[in-house]
Design a protein around this motif. Structure first.
Motif, PDB file in Angstrom:
ATOM      1  N   MET A  36      -4.540  -2.948 -12.579  1.00 33.09           N
ATOM      2  CA  MET A  36      -4.244  -1.635 -13.153  1.00 33.09           C
ATOM      3  C   MET A  36      -4.076  -0.543 -12.098  1.00 33.09           C
ATOM      4  O   MET A  36      -3.705   0.583 -12.435  1.00 33.09           O
ATOM      5  CB  MET A  36      -5.361  -1.238 -14.123  1.00 33.09           C
ATOM      6  N   PHE A  37      -4.329  -0.860 -10.825  1.00 37.41           N
ATOM      7  CA  PHE A  37      -4.182   0.138  -9.768  1.00 37.41           C
ATOM      8  C   PHE A  37      -3.083  -0.245  -8.776  1.00 37.41           C
ATOM      9  O   PHE A  37      -3.040   0.267  -7.670  1.00 37.41           O
ATOM     10  CB  PHE A  37      -5.522   0.336  -9.056  1.00 37.41           C
ATOM     11  N   MET A  38      -2.185  -1.131  -9.211  1.00 38.76           N
ATOM     12  CA  MET A  38      -1.004  -1.454  -8.408  1.00 38.76           C
ATOM     13  C   MET A  38       0.031  -0.322  -8.536  1.00 38.76           C
ATOM     14  O   MET A  38       0.129   0.328  -9.575  1.00 38.76           O
ATOM     15  CB  MET A  38      -0.397  -2.781  -8.862  1.00 38.76           C
ATOM     16  N   GLU A  68      -3.209  13.530 -22.048  1.00 41.47           N
ATOM     17  CA  GLU A  68      -2.147  13.518 -21.056  1.00 41.47           C
ATOM     18  C   GLU A  68      -2.695  14.056 -19.736  1.00 41.47           C
ATOM     19  O   GLU A  68      -3.096  15.216 -19.653  1.00 41.47           O
ATOM     20  CB  GLU A  68      -0.967  14.369 -21.518  1.00 41.47           C
ATOM     21  N   PHE A  69      -2.738  13.205 -18.731  1.00 45.36           N
ATOM     22  CA  PHE A  69      -3.250  13.643 -17.434  1.00 45.36           C
ATOM     23  C   PHE A  69      -2.618  12.797 -16.338  1.00 45.36           C
ATOM     24  O   PHE A  69      -2.104  11.709 -16.564  1.00 45.36           O
ATOM     25  CB  PHE A  69      -4.778  13.539 -17.372  1.00 45.36           C
ATOM     26  N   GLU A  70      -2.652  13.337 -15.152  1.00 40.99           N
ATOM     27  CA  GLU A  70      -2.174  12.615 -13.971  1.00 40.99           C
ATOM     28  C   GLU A  70      -2.990  13.106 -12.789  1.00 40.99           C
ATOM     29  O   GLU A  70      -2.933  14.282 -12.415  1.00 40.99           O
ATOM     30  CB  GLU A  70      -0.693  12.835 -13.731  1.00 40.99           C
ATOM     31  N   VAL A  71      -3.781  12.210 -12.210  1.00 39.99           N
ATOM     32  CA  VAL A  71      -4.659  12.551 -11.102  1.00 39.99           C
ATOM     33  C   VAL A  71      -4.206  11.784  -9.874  1.00 39.99           C
ATOM     34  O   VAL A  71      -4.193  10.550  -9.876  1.00 39.99           O
ATOM     35  CB  VAL A  71      -6.132  12.205 -11.420  1.00 39.99           C
ATOM     36  N   GLU A  72      -3.816  12.523  -8.833  1.00 45.63           N
ATOM     37  CA  GLU A  72      -3.415  11.883  -7.583  1.00 45.63           C
ATOM     38  C   GLU A  72      -4.644  11.258  -6.911  1.00 45.63           C
ATOM     39  O   GLU A  72      -5.645  11.929  -6.690  1.00 45.63           O
ATOM     40  CB  GLU A  72      -2.765  12.902  -6.647  1.00 45.63           C
ATOM     41  N   VAL A  73      -4.549   9.978  -6.608  1.00 42.13           N
ATOM     42  CA  VAL A  73      -5.681   9.266  -6.008  1.00 42.13           C
ATOM     43  C   VAL A  73      -5.472   9.072  -4.519  1.00 42.13           C
ATOM     44  O   VAL A  73      -6.231   9.558  -3.685  1.00 42.13           O
ATOM     45  CB  VAL A  73      -5.912   7.904  -6.695  1.00 42.13           C
ATOM     46  N   ALA A  74      -4.409   8.368  -4.158  1.00 45.21           N
ATOM     47  CA  ALA A  74      -4.097   8.121  -2.747  1.00 45.21           C
ATOM     48  C   ALA A  74      -2.667   7.641  -2.638  1.00 45.21           C
ATOM     49  O   ALA A  74      -2.245   6.755  -3.394  1.00 45.21           O
ATOM     50  CB  ALA A  74      -5.045   7.075  -2.154  1.00 45.21           C
ATOM     51  N   GLY A  75      -1.925   8.215  -1.732  1.00 44.52           N
ATOM     52  CA  GLY A  75      -0.535   7.815  -1.536  1.00 44.52           C
ATOM     53  C   GLY A  75       0.264   7.984  -2.814  1.00 44.52           C
ATOM     54  O   GLY A  75       0.280   9.055  -3.426  1.00 44.52           O
ATOM     55  N   SER A  76       0.932   6.917  -3.233  1.00 38.52           N
ATOM     56  CA  SER A  76       1.736   6.970  -4.453  1.00 38.52           C
ATOM     57  C   SER A  76       0.938   6.568  -5.688  1.00 38.52           C
ATOM     58  O   SER A  76       1.492   6.484  -6.790  1.00 38.52           O
ATOM     59  CB  SER A  76       2.950   6.049  -4.314  1.00 38.52           C
TER      60      SER A  76
END
Length: 495
Positions: A102-104, A173-181
């Protein structure tokens, strides 16, 4: 060889059987989540992963491909090492791989991790039924397995219920930047929640003994008697009687003498092949091959086409114009730019992880549960072969109706029964195989037959996802004929 069945029949159905049914039913849910759940996760991930329709079809089939590639290996291992031993290890690895997938951040990584997840979820997909069957007498076996498979319906409710929260509500509805793309989106959280039944099943499984029938067959008398003692005490509150212990010892001496495994002088692969050879000789050959063919057909219908059920109903519900008088295929796939048809503005293009309602998915789950209960009740008074033939004829009729009917609700329930009936019939055939095949071949027989079921699912998923939109009516006709082919093999089935 009837001594074991006599003792387990005397013990009767009780709390241990109920506990095992719930535990292994949760594993059935895990299998459905990790395969059919991609029918929701896959389309929701399209924009994040930048994948096209062919890649999406491949992605939804990845889990099935992993199951196909590893099924016989796990069948061999479970007949060597034990049912519980195999389940504990494969559940753990499959849950870890599922979370990692799920984190690919690209198609290649996602496909590979879903494939690896499928490799390890293959074991619960058939070992659960094998394991449960060896806690039951022949009298209650088919009905108990039907209840275990009924958890498929609960899985069909679980997936859309969480998806309705994460993919259909604006406050999620959310979008959290984790690392890179890598960014955290609702579909990734939804995918992680799919392993929850597997996590619960793992801890419940710790309190279950190894299959007593398996222990007796490998000659481990002490552990086999201890397992039977636990079952008897949980069900009746009493220990095994001296007569029952004597009967079990007689069974163990006969079983271990007949099925004792000798150390092989040749390599591992040759041993795997030789162990399965009895299934392809008399008296099993004809019945087993027929069962595999029918499993392939059932998988193609219930899982292959069924994997796209949510996406199809989502697309159907997003059609905003007047769809009265339009067939199912015309609503989904008719070119929008032709005269007298809806314009492109009337059909919402989707490039996000939103779905328009999951009510139709809930209907499918409820129908599954109802059908399994009908099967359970019918087993008391109707021969399995009669149930099989009637079910397949109804499914075929629903498939042909889906091509021509114009009413929205008739279309919906034709599709639902077209998919759900074959899914329910899998439990009938699985239960028949458990009765037909002896203990030392049972794990391999179920894994090979269900491997063909997954082959049908993978092929059906790829064909539906990549070409259904070009030949919808022809595809439906071809699939609607499949139950009739299954009926033609009825005389050869072990039912």
């Amino acid at each position: 060889m009837d001594n074991f069945n006599q003792v387990i029949d005397q013990i009767g159905f009780g709390s241990m059987h109920l506990y095992a049914t719930i535990t292994l039913g949760l594993l059935q849910m895990l299998t459905i989540h990790e395969t059919m759940g991609m029918g929701i996760i896959g389309p929701a991930s399209v924009c994040d992963l930048r994948i096209n329709q062919v890649q999406l079809a491949s992605l939804t089939a990845a889990g099935f491909l992993g199951i196909i590639s590893s099924s016989y290996f796990w069948g061999y291992i479970t007949d060597k090492k034990g049912r519980r031993w195999t389940l504990l290890r494969t559940i753990t690895v499959s849950n870890v791989c599922s979370i990692v997938s799920m984190f690919m951040v690209n198609f290649s990584g996602f496909f590979v991790m879903r494939f690896i997840t499928g490799i390890f979820v293959a074991a619960p997909s058939f070992v659960a039924a094998t394991y449960l069957s060896e806690f039951c007498s022949q009298r209650i076996l088919a009905r108990t397995l039907t209840h275990m498979y009924m958890f498929t319906g609960f899985a069909m409710l679980y997936c859309p219920a969480w998806a309705a929260l994460f993919l259909s509500t604006k406050f999620m509805e959310f979008e959290v930047e984790v690392a890179g793309s890598l960014s955290l989106r609702p579909w990734r959280i939804l995918g992680c929640l799919n392993i929850l039944p597997g996590v619960i099943a793992f801890f419940l499984l710790l309190s279950l003994p190894e299959s007593p029938k398996f222990l007796f067959n490998i000659g481990d008398t002490d552990k086999g008697l201890a397992a039977m003692e636990r079952i008897c005490h949980k069900n009746t509150g009493k220990p095994l009687s001296a007569e029952q212990i004597q009967s079990l010892r007689i069974y163990q001496s006969v079983a271990s003498a007949r099925f004792k495994r000798k150390k092989s002088e040749y390599n591992f692969l040759r041993s795997m092949i030789d162990d399965a050879m009895p299934l392809f000789r008399k008296p099993f050959l004809g019945l087993f091959m027929a069962a595999c063919l029918v499993m392939f057909i059932l998988g193609m219908m219930a899982n292959g086409l069924g994997l796209w059920y949510t996406a199809m109903r989502n697309r159907y519900n997003m059609r905003q114009g007047n769809i009265k008088g339009m067939s199912f295929c015309r609503v989904l796939f008719f070119p929008e730019m032709r005269p007298l048809m809806e314009t492109e503005k009337d059909f919402e293009p989707v490039c996000n992880d939103a779905f328009k309602g999951f009510n139709d998915s809930f209907i499918l789950g409820v129908v599954y549960i109802i059908l399994y209960n009908i099967c359970w009740l019918s087993l008391f008074c109707v021969p399995r072969k009669v149930m099989f033939v009637v079910s397949m004829l109804i499914s075929s009729l629903c498939g042909f109706l889906l091509i021509f009917v114009k009413d929205r609700w008739v279309q919906l329930f034709s599709l639902v029964f077209f998919l759900a009936i074959p899914g329910a019939v899998v439990s009938l055939l699985g239960g028949a195989l458990c009765l037909f095949v002896p203990t030392h071949l049972r794990g391999k027989a179920l894994c090979i037959s269900l491997m063909w079921c997954r082959c049908g699912a993978a092929l059906g998923s790829i064909l539906t996802g990549s070409g259904f939109h070009n030949n919808c009516e022809i595809s439906l006709i071809a699939i609607a004929v499949l139950p009739l082919i299954a009926v033609g093999t009825e005389g050869y089935l072990p039912m």
